[in-house]
Motif scaffolding. Structure first.
Motif, PDB file in Angstrom:
ATOM      1  N   PRO A  54       8.876 -11.379 -32.973  1.00 42.59           N
ATOM      2  CA  PRO A  54       9.832 -11.118 -31.900  1.00 42.59           C
ATOM      3  C   PRO A  54       9.453  -9.884 -31.080  1.00 42.59           C
ATOM      4  CG  PRO A  54      10.729 -10.413 -33.998  1.00 42.59           C
ATOM      5  CD  PRO A  54       9.431 -11.092 -34.297  1.00 42.59           C
ATOM      6  N   PHE A  55       8.504  -9.092 -31.581  1.00 46.30           N
ATOM      7  CA  PHE A  55       8.056  -7.882 -30.882  1.00 46.30           C
ATOM      8  C   PHE A  55       6.696  -8.146 -30.239  1.00 46.30           C
ATOM      9  CE2 PHE A  55      10.348  -6.252 -34.695  1.00 46.30           C
ATOM     10  CZ  PHE A  55      11.415  -5.674 -34.041  1.00 46.30           C
ATOM     11  N   PRO A  56       6.276  -7.285 -29.337  1.00 44.07           N
ATOM     12  CA  PRO A  56       4.900  -7.388 -28.845  1.00 44.07           C
ATOM     13  C   PRO A  56       3.932  -7.194 -30.018  1.00 44.07           C
ATOM     14  CG  PRO A  56       6.184  -5.858 -27.494  1.00 44.07           C
ATOM     15  CD  PRO A  56       7.021  -6.215 -28.679  1.00 44.07           C
ATOM     16  N   ALA A  57       2.819  -7.903 -29.972  1.00 45.34           N
ATOM     17  CA  ALA A  57       1.830  -7.790 -31.047  1.00 45.34           C
ATOM     18  C   ALA A  57       1.084  -6.465 -30.945  1.00 45.34           C
ATOM     19  CB  ALA A  57       0.854  -8.955 -30.980  1.00 45.34           C
ATOM     20  N   ILE A  58       0.807  -5.886 -32.085  1.00 46.81           N
ATOM     21  CA  ILE A  58      -0.046  -4.701 -32.176  1.00 46.81           C
ATOM     22  C   ILE A  58      -1.188  -5.058 -33.112  1.00 46.81           C
ATOM     23  CG2 ILE A  58       1.811  -3.054 -31.749  1.00 46.81           C
ATOM     24  CD1 ILE A  58       1.796  -2.464 -34.821  1.00 46.81           C
ATOM     25  N   SER A  59      -2.250  -4.295 -33.060  1.00 51.07           N
ATOM     26  CA  SER A  59      -3.331  -4.455 -34.023  1.00 51.07           C
ATOM     27  C   SER A  59      -3.066  -3.516 -35.185  1.00 51.07           C
ATOM     28  CB  SER A  59      -4.675  -4.108 -33.392  1.00 51.07           C
ATOM     29  OG  SER A  59      -4.999  -5.047 -32.407  1.00 51.07           O
ATOM     30  N   ARG A  96       7.376  -4.049 -36.976  1.00 49.47           N
ATOM     31  CA  ARG A  96       8.787  -3.726 -36.719  1.00 49.47           C
ATOM     32  C   ARG A  96       9.021  -2.218 -36.796  1.00 49.47           C
ATOM     33  NH1 ARG A  96      13.033  -2.927 -40.068  1.00 49.47           N
ATOM     34  NH2 ARG A  96      11.921  -3.777 -41.845  1.00 49.47           N
ATOM     35  N   PHE A  97       8.508  -1.566 -37.841  1.00 51.80           N
ATOM     36  CA  PHE A  97       8.672  -0.109 -37.955  1.00 51.80           C
ATOM     37  C   PHE A  97       8.045   0.605 -36.758  1.00 51.80           C
ATOM     38  CE2 PHE A  97       8.770  -0.640 -42.805  1.00 51.80           C
ATOM     39  CZ  PHE A  97      10.147  -0.644 -42.831  1.00 51.80           C
ATOM     40  N   TYR A  98       6.893   0.107 -36.319  1.00 52.71           N
ATOM     41  CA  TYR A  98       6.229   0.703 -35.162  1.00 52.71           C
ATOM     42  C   TYR A  98       7.062   0.520 -33.891  1.00 52.71           C
ATOM     43  CZ  TYR A  98       2.935   1.481 -31.405  1.00 52.71           C
ATOM     44  OH  TYR A  98       2.339   1.953 -30.268  1.00 52.71           O
ATOM     45  N   GLN A  99       7.471  -0.713 -33.624  1.00 56.12           N
ATOM     46  CA  GLN A  99       8.203  -1.000 -32.397  1.00 56.12           C
ATOM     47  C   GLN A  99       9.548  -0.272 -32.341  1.00 56.12           C
ATOM     48  OE1 GLN A  99       6.787  -2.424 -29.930  1.00 56.12           O
ATOM     49  NE2 GLN A  99       5.064  -3.397 -30.946  1.00 56.12           N
ATOM     50  N   GLU A 100      10.234  -0.180 -33.484  1.00 54.40           N
ATOM     51  CA  GLU A 100      11.536   0.483 -33.513  1.00 54.40           C
ATOM     52  C   GLU A 100      11.439   1.977 -33.241  1.00 54.40           C
ATOM     53  OE1 GLU A 100      13.094  -0.449 -37.391  1.00 54.40           O
ATOM     54  OE2 GLU A 100      13.783  -2.438 -36.762  1.00 54.40           O
ATOM     55  N   ASN A 101      10.272   2.566 -33.461  1.00 55.42           N
ATOM     56  CA  ASN A 101      10.170   4.021 -33.378  1.00 55.42           C
ATOM     57  C   ASN A 101       9.140   4.547 -32.385  1.00 55.42           C
ATOM     58  OD1 ASN A 101      12.061   4.921 -35.596  1.00 55.42           O
ATOM     59  ND2 ASN A 101      10.840   3.368 -36.627  1.00 55.42           N
ATOM     60  N   ARG A 102       8.447   3.672 -31.698  1.00 51.69           N
ATOM     61  CA  ARG A 102       7.404   4.147 -30.784  1.00 51.69           C
ATOM     62  C   ARG A 102       7.962   4.958 -29.627  1.00 51.69           C
ATOM     63  NH1 ARG A 102       5.472  -0.320 -26.716  1.00 51.69           N
ATOM     64  NH2 ARG A 102       7.447  -1.383 -26.398  1.00 51.69           N
ATOM     65  N   GLN A 109       8.274  12.926 -35.184  1.00 52.47           N
ATOM     66  CA  GLN A 109       7.354  13.938 -34.695  1.00 52.47           C
ATOM     67  C   GLN A 109       7.348  15.247 -35.500  1.00 52.47           C
ATOM     68  OE1 GLN A 109       7.851  14.883 -30.535  1.00 52.47           O
ATOM     69  NE2 GLN A 109       5.685  14.514 -30.233  1.00 52.47           N
ATOM     70  N   ASP A 110       8.489  15.682 -35.983  1.00 56.79           N
ATOM     71  CA  ASP A 110       8.549  16.958 -36.689  1.00 56.79           C
ATOM     72  C   ASP A 110       8.063  16.869 -38.138  1.00 56.79           C
ATOM     73  OD1 ASP A 110       9.548  18.168 -34.432  1.00 56.79           O
ATOM     74  OD2 ASP A 110      11.642  17.955 -35.050  1.00 56.79           O
ATOM     75  N   ARG A 111       7.944  15.642 -38.671  1.00 55.92           N
ATOM     76  CA  ARG A 111       7.577  15.502 -40.084  1.00 55.92           C
ATOM     77  C   ARG A 111       6.258  14.791 -40.322  1.00 55.92           C
ATOM     78  NH1 ARG A 111      12.221  12.605 -43.031  1.00 55.92           N
ATOM     79  NH2 ARG A 111      11.627  11.080 -41.492  1.00 55.92           N
ATOM     80  N   PHE A 112       5.705  14.125 -39.313  1.00 49.92           N
ATOM     81  CA  PHE A 112       4.506  13.316 -39.511  1.00 49.92           C
ATOM     82  C   PHE A 112       3.479  13.617 -38.428  1.00 49.92           C
ATOM     83  CE2 PHE A 112       8.053  11.155 -41.408  1.00 49.92           C
ATOM     84  CZ  PHE A 112       7.559  10.801 -42.658  1.00 49.92           C
ATOM     85  N   ALA A 113       2.208  13.443 -38.777  1.00 51.67           N
ATOM     86  CA  ALA A 113       1.123  13.717 -37.838  1.00 51.67           C
ATOM     87  C   ALA A 113       1.133  12.754 -36.666  1.00 51.67           C
ATOM     88  CB  ALA A 113      -0.221  13.644 -38.558  1.00 51.67           C
ATOM     89  N   ASN A 114       1.548  11.526 -36.924  1.00 57.52           N
ATOM     90  CA  ASN A 114       1.575  10.519 -35.870  1.00 57.52           C
ATOM     91  C   ASN A 114       2.513   9.388 -36.279  1.00 57.52           C
ATOM     92  OD1 ASN A 114       0.085   8.770 -37.611  1.00 57.52           O
ATOM     93  ND2 ASN A 114      -1.776   9.833 -36.965  1.00 57.52           N
ATOM     94  N   LEU A 115       2.728   8.480 -35.368  1.00 58.45           N
ATOM     95  CA  LEU A 115       3.632   7.366 -35.639  1.00 58.45           C
ATOM     96  C   LEU A 115       3.105   6.479 -36.770  1.00 58.45           C
ATOM     97  CD1 LEU A 115       6.140   5.703 -35.074  1.00 58.45           C
ATOM     98  CD2 LEU A 115       4.939   4.677 -33.130  1.00 58.45           C
ATOM     99  N   GLY A 116       1.785   6.312 -36.844  1.00 49.08           N
ATOM    100  CA  GLY A 116       1.195   5.506 -37.910  1.00 49.08           C
ATOM    101  C   GLY A 116       1.537   6.042 -39.297  1.00 49.08           C
TER     102      GLY A 116
END
Length: 154
Positions: A54-59, A96-102, A109-116
């Motif tokens: 249901p979301f755009p595809a990511i690699s 889903r986790f990526y799309q919900e938080n991108r 941002q304050d706790r992780f180096a990047n979204l991945g």
């Protein structure tokens, strides 16, 4: 080049997970029945090929997906294992986790180096032992894959 990378990934699996190396699955699409090995299933899942999403595809890096698979199922496939559906579900969860938080860097941002990094944290949970195991698995697979792939470069 894509074929050589997938071949390098295929050669990586038996070095670390010999019980998964011979895994194959027959899939039927219309009237066609094809047999796929684990490397192909994981590789295709990383490109979003297995998902009716249901979301755009990511690699998603195949090493990330294989590490998630090993973390969840161990070093050998369970009886009756369906890699196609399992990899589809792992991909959909990561996507889903990526799309919900991108578009919400304030969440990570304050706790992780990047979204991945945040996405992997969400997929694994708060269990530090599982996170360590995922990191070790990913590191082993990715670095072996990279070394093999470099030998295939012209």
């Amino acid at each position: 080049m894509h074929y050589k990378a997938e071949e390098a990934f295929r050669e990586t699996i038996p070095l670390h997970y010999p019980c998964w190396a011979s895994y194959t699955q027959q899939l039927t699409f219309g009237r066609m029945v094809n047999t796929y090995d684990l490397a192909t299933i994981v590789w295709d899942a990383g490109r979003g090929c297995l998902a009716d999403c249901p979301f755009p595809a990511i690699s998603v890096n195949p090493s990330v997906l294989l590490a998630m698979l090993i973390l969840r199922y161990g070093e050998a496939p369970p009886p009756g294992f369906d890699a196609y559906q399992t990899m589809r579900q792992i991909y959909l969860e990561i996507n889903r986790f990526y799309q919900e938080n991108r578009d919400r860097p304030s969440v990570w941002q304050d706790r992780f180096a990047n979204l991945g990094s945040y996405v992997i944290y969400k997929a694994i949970g708060l269990d530090k032992k599982r996170l360590r195991q995922w990191c070790l698995t990913y590191h082993a697979v990715y670095h072996t894959f990279s070394a093999i792939w470099q030998t295939k470069q012209p």
